[in-house]
Enzyme design. Structure first.
Site, PDB file in Angstrom:
ATOM      1  N   SER A  23      76.907  87.817  75.932  1.00  0.00           N
ATOM      2  CA  SER A  23      77.597  86.750  75.210  1.00  0.00           C
ATOM      3  C   SER A  23      77.500  86.871  73.692  1.00  0.00           C
ATOM      4  O   SER A  23      78.492  86.581  73.001  1.00  0.00           O
ATOM      5  CB  SER A  23      77.061  85.384  75.662  1.00  0.00           C
ATOM      6  OG  SER A  23      77.422  85.157  77.007  1.00  0.00           O
ATOM      7  N   THR A  68      71.851  80.592  80.654  1.00  0.00           N
ATOM      8  CA  THR A  68      71.926  81.610  81.692  1.00  0.00           C
ATOM      9  C   THR A  68      70.648  81.546  82.524  1.00  0.00           C
ATOM     10  O   THR A  68      69.823  80.632  82.335  1.00  0.00           O
ATOM     11  CB  THR A  68      72.202  83.003  81.065  1.00  0.00           C
ATOM     12  OG1 THR A  68      72.390  83.943  82.125  1.00  0.00           O
ATOM     13  CG2 THR A  68      71.082  83.478  80.152  1.00  0.00           C
ATOM     14  N   LYS A  72      70.120  77.123  84.422  1.00  0.00           N
ATOM     15  CA  LYS A  72      71.341  76.338  84.658  1.00  0.00           C
ATOM     16  C   LYS A  72      71.073  75.040  85.424  1.00  0.00           C
ATOM     17  O   LYS A  72      71.701  74.020  85.160  1.00  0.00           O
ATOM     18  CB  LYS A  72      72.387  77.174  85.384  1.00  0.00           C
ATOM     19  CG  LYS A  72      73.017  78.242  84.494  1.00  0.00           C
ATOM     20  CD  LYS A  72      74.165  78.929  85.207  1.00  0.00           C
ATOM     21  CE  LYS A  72      74.711  80.080  84.388  1.00  0.00           C
ATOM     22  NZ  LYS A  72      75.829  80.764  85.041  1.00  0.00           N
ATOM     23  N   ASN A  93      75.993  75.093  82.186  1.00  0.00           N
ATOM     24  CA  ASN A  93      75.991  76.384  81.481  1.00  0.00           C
ATOM     25  C   ASN A  93      76.399  76.222  80.019  1.00  0.00           C
ATOM     26  O   ASN A  93      76.410  77.178  79.259  1.00  0.00           O
ATOM     27  CB  ASN A  93      76.898  77.419  82.175  1.00  0.00           C
ATOM     28  CG  ASN A  93      78.350  77.240  81.819  1.00  0.00           C
ATOM     29  OD1 ASN A  93      78.784  76.143  81.492  1.00  0.00           O
ATOM     30  ND2 ASN A  93      79.126  78.304  81.898  1.00  0.00           N
ATOM     31  N   ASP A 108      81.660  77.517  84.334  1.00  0.00           N
ATOM     32  CA  ASP A 108      81.749  78.708  85.197  1.00  0.00           C
ATOM     33  C   ASP A 108      82.928  78.621  86.176  1.00  0.00           C
ATOM     34  O   ASP A 108      83.681  79.590  86.338  1.00  0.00           O
ATOM     35  CB  ASP A 108      80.449  78.882  85.996  1.00  0.00           C
ATOM     36  CG  ASP A 108      79.351  79.565  85.186  1.00  0.00           C
ATOM     37  OD1 ASP A 108      79.670  80.283  84.218  1.00  0.00           O
ATOM     38  OD2 ASP A 108      78.171  79.371  85.525  1.00  0.00           O
ATOM     39  N   ALA A 133      75.878  81.711  98.334  1.00  0.00           N
ATOM     40  CA  ALA A 133      75.783  80.243  98.231  1.00  0.00           C
ATOM     41  C   ALA A 133      74.766  79.861  97.155  1.00  0.00           C
ATOM     42  O   ALA A 133      74.130  78.819  97.242  1.00  0.00           O
ATOM     43  CB  ALA A 133      75.399  79.654  99.585  1.00  0.00           C
ATOM     44  N   GLY A 134      74.640  80.704  96.135  1.00  0.00           N
ATOM     45  CA  GLY A 134      73.715  80.421  95.038  1.00  0.00           C
ATOM     46  C   GLY A 134      74.370  79.558  93.977  1.00  0.00           C
ATOM     47  O   GLY A 134      75.372  78.873  94.232  1.00  0.00           O
ATOM     48  N   GLY A 135      73.817  79.602  92.762  1.00  0.00           N
ATOM     49  CA  GLY A 135      74.308  78.757  91.676  1.00  0.00           C
ATOM     50  C   GLY A 135      75.768  79.010  91.350  1.00  0.00           C
ATOM     51  O   GLY A 135      76.570  78.079  91.237  1.00  0.00           O
ATOM     52  N   TYR A 228      79.907  91.818  86.844  1.00  0.00           N
ATOM     53  CA  TYR A 228      80.644  92.559  85.802  1.00  0.00           C
ATOM     54  C   TYR A 228      79.914  93.826  85.384  1.00  0.00           C
ATOM     55  O   TYR A 228      80.418  94.609  84.588  1.00  0.00           O
ATOM     56  CB  TYR A 228      80.925  91.668  84.589  1.00  0.00           C
ATOM     57  CG  TYR A 228      79.727  90.872  84.114  1.00  0.00           C
ATOM     58  CD1 TYR A 228      78.780  91.438  83.276  1.00  0.00           C
ATOM     59  CD2 TYR A 228      79.535  89.563  84.557  1.00  0.00           C
ATOM     60  CE1 TYR A 228      77.672  90.721  82.877  1.00  0.00           C
ATOM     61  CE2 TYR A 228      78.432  88.835  84.164  1.00  0.00           C
ATOM     62  CZ  TYR A 228      77.505  89.423  83.321  1.00  0.00           C
ATOM     63  OH  TYR A 228      76.399  88.709  82.937  1.00  0.00           O
ATOM     64  N   GLY A 249      84.069  90.618  87.438  1.00  0.00           N
ATOM     65  CA  GLY A 249      83.568  89.378  86.854  1.00  0.00           C
ATOM     66  C   GLY A 249      83.840  89.210  85.368  1.00  0.00           C
ATOM     67  O   GLY A 249      83.462  88.189  84.787  1.00  0.00           O
TER      68      GLY A 249
HETATM   69  P1  NAP Z   1      71.603  82.982  92.550  1.00  0.00           P
HETATM   70  O1  NAP Z   1      71.789  81.530  92.356  1.00  0.00           O
HETATM   71  O2  NAP Z   1      70.233  83.548  92.510  1.00  0.00           O
HETATM   72  O3  NAP Z   1      72.288  83.370  93.979  1.00  0.00           O
HETATM   73  C1  NAP Z   1      72.174  84.675  94.470  1.00  0.00           C
HETATM   74  C2  NAP Z   1      73.036  84.839  95.713  1.00  0.00           C
HETATM   75  O4  NAP Z   1      72.954  86.213  96.121  1.00  0.00           O
HETATM   76  C3  NAP Z   1      72.582  83.997  96.900  1.00  0.00           C
HETATM   77  O5  NAP Z   1      73.693  83.668  97.694  1.00  0.00           O
HETATM   78  C4  NAP Z   1      71.660  84.980  97.630  1.00  0.00           C
HETATM   79  O6  NAP Z   1      71.509  84.710  99.004  1.00  0.00           O
HETATM   80  C5  NAP Z   1      72.433  86.262  97.457  1.00  0.00           C
HETATM   81  N1  NAP Z   1      71.605  87.456  97.619  1.00  0.00           N
HETATM   82  C6  NAP Z   1      70.668  87.911  96.735  1.00  0.00           C
HETATM   83  N2  NAP Z   1      70.107  89.032  97.218  1.00  0.00           N
HETATM   84  C7  NAP Z   1      70.696  89.284  98.419  1.00  0.00           C
HETATM   85  C8  NAP Z   1      70.557  90.300  99.402  1.00  0.00           C
HETATM   86  N3  NAP Z   1      69.680  91.311  99.245  1.00  0.00           N
HETATM   87  N4  NAP Z   1      71.329  90.241 100.506  1.00  0.00           N
HETATM   88  C9  NAP Z   1      72.222  89.240 100.677  1.00  0.00           C
HETATM   89  N5  NAP Z   1      72.401  88.243  99.791  1.00  0.00           N
HETATM   90  C10 NAP Z   1      71.648  88.265  98.675  1.00  0.00           C
HETATM   91  O7  NAP Z   1      72.442  83.836  91.486  1.00  0.00           O
HETATM   92  P2  NAP Z   1      73.784  83.437  90.724  1.00  0.00           P
HETATM   93  O8  NAP Z   1      73.436  82.824  89.424  1.00  0.00           O
HETATM   94  O9  NAP Z   1      74.665  82.705  91.664  1.00  0.00           O
HETATM   95  O10 NAP Z   1      74.387  84.896  90.390  1.00  0.00           O
HETATM   96  C11 NAP Z   1      74.898  85.714  91.420  1.00  0.00           C
HETATM   97  C12 NAP Z   1      75.716  86.869  90.816  1.00  0.00           C
HETATM   98  O11 NAP Z   1      76.803  86.327  90.071  1.00  0.00           O
HETATM   99  C13 NAP Z   1      74.957  87.762  89.853  1.00  0.00           C
HETATM  100  O12 NAP Z   1      75.330  89.094  90.129  1.00  0.00           O
HETATM  101  C14 NAP Z   1      75.463  87.360  88.486  1.00  0.00           C
HETATM  102  O13 NAP Z   1      75.458  88.429  87.568  1.00  0.00           O
HETATM  103  C15 NAP Z   1      76.884  86.959  88.803  1.00  0.00           C
HETATM  104  N6  NAP Z   1      77.430  85.980  87.849  1.00  0.00           N
HETATM  105  C16 NAP Z   1      78.574  86.310  87.171  1.00  0.00           C
HETATM  106  C17 NAP Z   1      79.112  85.396  86.273  1.00  0.00           C
HETATM  107  C18 NAP Z   1      80.352  85.751  85.511  1.00  0.00           C
HETATM  108  O14 NAP Z   1      80.687  85.038  84.554  1.00  0.00           O
HETATM  109  N7  NAP Z   1      81.075  86.776  85.895  1.00  0.00           N
HETATM  110  C19 NAP Z   1      78.518  84.135  86.078  1.00  0.00           C
HETATM  111  C20 NAP Z   1      77.359  83.829  86.810  1.00  0.00           C
HETATM  112  C21 NAP Z   1      76.829  84.776  87.699  1.00  0.00           C
HETATM  113  P3  NAP Z   1      70.293  83.742  99.534  1.00  0.00           P
HETATM  114  O15 NAP Z   1      70.790  82.332  99.336  1.00  0.00           O
HETATM  115  O16 NAP Z   1      70.126  84.141 100.941  1.00  0.00           O
HETATM  116  O17 NAP Z   1      69.092  84.060  98.668  1.00  0.00           O
END
Ligand code: NAP
Length: 288
Positions: A23, A68, A72, A93, A108, A133-135, A228, A249
């Protein structure tokens, strides 16, 4: 390098760690292009220090912040006003120190759908498979339903988290969402019109991994990965081999940042420049 004066307004990104964030170059290029005497800086704050850091940055006259990982969710109870988007997604965010208020917003989800629209990918009436199903899945899921997705199947390694998100989405549009695990998804993926990966699987440095392998897809299906880095995940490479539309992304990151910039400055953000800078910095990082 931007000249810093006593008049310079400060915005930034707070995270832990924050050194990986793309950013700062993207936002500083935008601020300079707008001709503003503003600067965007990274702030590394450990989770335990977040309330103190927020109060200190506010007291020091900082105008606003992006947040970040891992802040969040923790920011939500610390703001004095949470927008509807922040309340729904349970995440913040974007912080704006606006007079007496600390406004918390989540750009987001809106950034995600704006990025899809800019790439010519429609959501309305589509059958979606949402991986994760994360953030970010919460923000993306809410945005998909608001944009008129016909149904959203949420598939996650931890199924209760998928069920929780499905319940949230069904509160917005009854019957729109279901939950599943990441296995035995082939019939759902084969029938999908939009597949969105929000899991961290495939992200650098584990770029050899992919959350699911793809069966034969419908020709009008689009596959979106919100990762990304790398620019083309294994999932996107596999989808591209089938000739379907793909998107990474970058547009989401650009548009969520553009919406934050607009909130702080009131100016129309130079989105094309922001995307150009981000892609240049990502390419530099990939080249080592
Ligand atoms: P988060 O809240 O930690 O969620 C992570 C997700 O990934 C959960 O659904 C988790 O499943 C799953 N996961 C992690 N390791 C796994 C594995 N080994 N096998 C299967 N599922 C797995 O993270 P987040 O903030 O949502 O971010 C997730 C991704 O989005 C990251 O790669 C981040 O860089 C990207 N992102 C991109 C943007 C953008 O602007 N382009 C913005 C935000 C995030 P469980 O629930 O089972 O743990």
């Amino acid at each position: 390098m931007t000249e810093i004066w006593g008049t310079t307004q400060v915005v930034g990104v707070i995270g832990h760690p924050v050194r990986h964030s793309f950013s700062p170059p993207m936002q500083n290029a935008a601020l300079a292009a707008l001709g503003l005497d503003w600067v965007y800086v990274p702030f590394d704050s450990a989770p335990a220090d977040l309330p103190t850091a927020l109060a200190g940055l506010r007291a020091a006259g900082v105008v606003g912040l992006n947040a970040t990982i891992p802040h969040k969710q923790a920011l939500l109870p610390l703001v004095t006003v949470a927008t509807a988007e922040a309340q729904l997604t349970g995440t913040v965010n974007t912080v704006h120190f606006d007079g007496d208020q600390i406004v918390g917003d989540s750009t987001d989800g809106p950034g995600f759908v704006t990025g899809l629209a800019a790439a010519g990918i429609t959501v309305e009436g589509r059958r979606v498979v949402l991986l994760g199903a994360g953030g970010s899945a919460r923000a993306v899921g809410v945005a998909l339903v608001k944009a008129g997705a016909e149904r959203v199947l949420i598939a996650n390694r931890t199924v209760p988290r998928a069920a929780e998100l499905a319940a949230l989405l069904n509160g917005l549009a009854p019957g729109v969402a279901n939950a599943s695990d990441l296995h035995r998804l082939d019939p759902e993926l084969a029938g999908a019109e939009l597949i969105v990966n929000t899991t961290a699987v495939g992200m650098h440095p584990d770029s050899h991994a992919q959350p699911v392998s793809l069966p034969a897809l419908r020709s009008h299906c689009a596959v979106v990965d919100i990762i990304y880095n790398p620019a083309r995940t294994r999932l996107l490479q596999e989808a591209a081999l089938q000739g379907v539309k793909t998107l990474n992304g970058v547009p989401m990151l650009v548009h969520q940042g553009a919406l934050s910039l607009q909130r702080w400055t009131g100016c129309a953000p130079p989105v094309a420049l922001m995307q150009q800078v981000l892609e240049r910095e990502l390419a530099k990082r990939a080249a080592g």
